[in-house]
Each structure stands twice: as C-alpha cells, then as structure tokens.
Design an enzyme around this catalytic site. Sequence first.
Site, PDB file in Angstrom:
ATOM      1  N   LYS A 140      69.418 -90.893  55.898  1.00  0.00           N
ATOM      2  CA  LYS A 140      69.135 -90.520  55.825  1.00  0.00           C
ATOM      3  C   LYS A 140      68.462 -89.361  57.284  1.00  0.00           C
ATOM      4  CE  LYS A 140      64.794 -94.256  57.402  1.00  0.00           C
ATOM      5  NZ  LYS A 140      64.069 -95.771  57.083  1.00  0.00           N
ATOM      6  N   SER A 149      61.256 -98.151  53.905  1.00  0.00           N
ATOM      7  CA  SER A 149      61.349 -96.410  53.984  1.00  0.00           C
ATOM      8  C   SER A 149      62.079 -95.995  53.959  1.00  0.00           C
ATOM      9  CB  SER A 149      60.779 -95.921  55.629  1.00  0.00           C
ATOM     10  OG  SER A 149      62.347 -96.358  56.267  1.00  0.00           O
ATOM     11  N   SER A 171      63.034-101.959  56.177  1.00  0.00           N
ATOM     12  CA  SER A 171      63.088-100.277  55.461  1.00  0.00           C
ATOM     13  C   SER A 171      64.268-100.231  54.960  1.00  0.00           C
ATOM     14  CB  SER A 171      62.662 -99.107  55.802  1.00  0.00           C
ATOM     15  OG  SER A 171      61.771 -98.899  56.457  1.00  0.00           O
TER      16      SER A 171
END
Length: 475
Positions: A74, A149, A173
């Site tokens: 990420k 997310s 997330s």
Amino acid sequence: MSLRETARAVASGKLSARGLAQQALERAEAKNPALNAIVRLRAQAALSEAAAIDRRVAAGEDPGVLAGVPVLIKDNLALEGTEVTACSRILKGFVPPYTATAVRKLQQAGAVIIGQTNMDEFAMGSSTEHSCYGPCRNPRDVACVPGGSSGGSAAAVAAGIAPLALGTDTGGSIRQPAAFCGVVGLKPTYGRVSRYGLFAYGSSLDQIGPLTHSVADAALALSVIEGRDDLDATSLAAPGPAHVYGEGVRGLRIAVPREFMDTSKGLRREVASLLRDLLDRLAREGAEIREVSLPVLDYVIPVYYLIAVSEASSNLARYDGVRYGLRSGAGKSLAELYGRTRAEGFGREAQVRVLLGTYALSAGYSDAYYKKADRLRRHLRGRMDAIFRDVDVVVGPTAPDVAFRLGEKLSDPLSMYMQDLYTTLANLVQSPAMSVPCGEVDGLPVGVQIMGRPFGEADVFRAGTAAEQVCAAVS
Ligand code: GLN
C-alpha cells in the site's frame, strides 16, 4: 499455487524469481489500466532484486520462506528511495529515507516488491475513491468500487497481478476491500506487526496486514511480518505461534452477536442468509455456535469516528509544507504557508477529518467528545473480554452489503461511514479479525468476518480455514 509452494519452487530452482517478477509486471501492465489498482511499479528494482534471489538459490543459500513471491504494498508504507505519498497531493515527491519494518521483513524473506497500490488519501475512506491518483475499480465489476481504503491491494490480488499485498487497517481498511473483491484480508492484533514506517492515521488503531487468496497464505505472510521491533514501542512479541491447520472446528466456540445479524440496521437480507448457511454448516462440522448480545454496537461508529479523527488531526499536523512534499510558494507569512499548503495539498475528506478531530480535542469540548468516546472504548473492551472468556471467536458479516457502484456514496458521508459498522470494533478493542470469502450475492463476493481475542490469531485461522473448506464444498 500457494505462497509456500511458490517459494519452494523458487528455492529448488523449478521457478525463477526473475520470471515470476517479469510475469507479475506484465500482468500489471495488462490489467492495471482498467483497474487503477497500482500507482507505481518498480520494474527495474524488482527485476534486479529477483535476479539476486535466483543467484542465492544458485549459490546454495536459503532464499527465504517467501523466495521470489511478487508482492504489492500500500502507498502508505515507507520504501527507501521510492516516492511514497499515501495517495495525497501533499506528499507528492516525498521519498522516504528508510523502509517500513513489515516491508523490510518481507524483503528479507525473499519477497520481491513490484509496486505500490492505490488507496484512499491517508487511508481515510471505504471505497478508494478519495485518492489523488483517481479511483480504483473492482476487478469483479469495474462499475463498482473495490472497497477501501486498501482497495488497490485487494483489487490487485483479486485480479491475479500478485498473490500477496500489504494493506493497513484502522477501522476495516483491509477486511472490507477483501470482502468486496473476494480475497482473504487479515488485520492482526494491535502490536503484533510493527507500525514503523506506516504513515500514521489513527495510531491506537492502525495495523498492517496481508491480503491473499487463502487463509494459509495470510498465516504465512503474518509469520514473516510479525514481531517485536525496537523502532515501534507499541509492538509486542506474539505469545505463541499463529498457525493451526487441519484441526477442523470440532469444539471451537463461536459467538454470533444478535446485533451483527440484524437486518433492520442496514445488513442486506441475502448477506445475512448466506452467513446463516455458513454457520449451520460449521455447526454440522462440530463447532459450537452461541448467540450473544452486543447492544453497544450502536455506539461503535460514533466512538470510532471520534477517536480516529482526533488521532488523525494530530498525526496530520506534520504535513505543513515545511518538512515534506508539497509547499505552496505564495504565502507571505508562516501561517499563510501552512494554510495554503494544507488547503491545496489535502483532499476534501482529509480536510473534513482534520477539522472534526481538532474540534473534538479542543478545550471545552474534549470532555464531551474525545474523553467520552475513550470511556466507551474501554467499556467495549470489557464487554469483548467477557465474551472471549466463553468463546474462541466472534463471527459476523464483514460489510453490510456487497460492493457498491462508483460515486454512489460520495455525497453521503454517513452511508460511507456505515460501511464500517462491523469492522471498527476489532480496532477499538485491538483484536485480530479476518475476512474470508463465503459466497456471492448478485454475482459479487461476500465476506465473513472472524474476530479473535487479542493474540488469538490461531483460533481465527482455524475458523477461517474451516469456513474456506465448507464454502469450497458448496461452490
Ligand atoms: N473507513 C474507515 C475510515 O475511513 C476505516 C479506514 C481504515 O481502516 N483505514 O476511517
């Protein structure tokens, strides 16, 4: 192939790490234009790191338990010498001088980082639409969001670009995008994985964890990234191994909070009936299912959002145009430089949260908001400790519904926040929790969430493996 099989094939010379990296990069080139799951590829670095793994194999050295496995991370995890932005304009051009501990551990185990994934700015969101690189799309239906997310990580694994991606989870997330994309996503116990090098959102809630195709892959990835780290004072050595397989669920005690299955609170009826089927099948395999009551569920969203935005307002104060990334040149005074940089650099959702968090912490209001939320958080922890005295895992939906369409919730923040109804509890009480695919509704994946007591990952994996098996038997 499982991660273990892939690494063994590389270690024995049957597969080359360079070939695997090459293949992952080609898949990324082919699939990413439709998905926007990856914001940066590091082709040259990945190929040369993979070649180094192959040389270790040729020299007879142990290349590690993840030898040659292509991995995506990420965009909020520090990677030395590479731009990392948390998908925010305010960090454009920022190149960290160090690598996050979890990422470094993957590299030491032989994994090859091929690129960085799209996310909601600073991990604030549930759809990966709040990104300065534009929205990510769900590989199962590109009209839908991948969740967020960590949407880019989930979408890339689901699309078969890489078999492992790291995400971060502050309130869901990792798990909600895993559910939306049909992959496994694990948020470990708070402290199990070092947060060093993770761009902080809510420091008492954030954890790094894996997104994979199977529970076994998640367990292997966790065993690599976990552990006490002197660079993160909140990290802890796990009290025991996390991997338990092949035990079945005979005797496993599963609690199902009545409020988790309540369709009057927004849970889709078809999702609830899919979960009931799964629980029935687990009961037939010998699990003990008990209904419990968790009336405090009504408070988790307000408690979570008060604590998360308060911590965020403090954590994001460092992005001021002086030390990192973007600087707006037009200011005449220091205050103007801060103001303009933050107005230009932060997206709308980040600005909303900084404002809300500053308000919740301000003199005269912190007793009414932040401190009250913190007291309720302690109450939740007590309630969950009591439940975990009698059961091993708590099971329910990961999200109230399947993936929604792009744009559908952008103008209605409350309905976006309600995505987190079942996931934020684990962060608030610092428990491990995992989402495992358990079927489909309207052709889109549904995830079951399995939560354990702090450091109870072994029970979570045991229940998750059983869920995987009974779901595979039906489909
Ligand atoms: N959707 C939640 C939020 O926006 C959770 C995000 C996360 O886990 N990082 O805060």
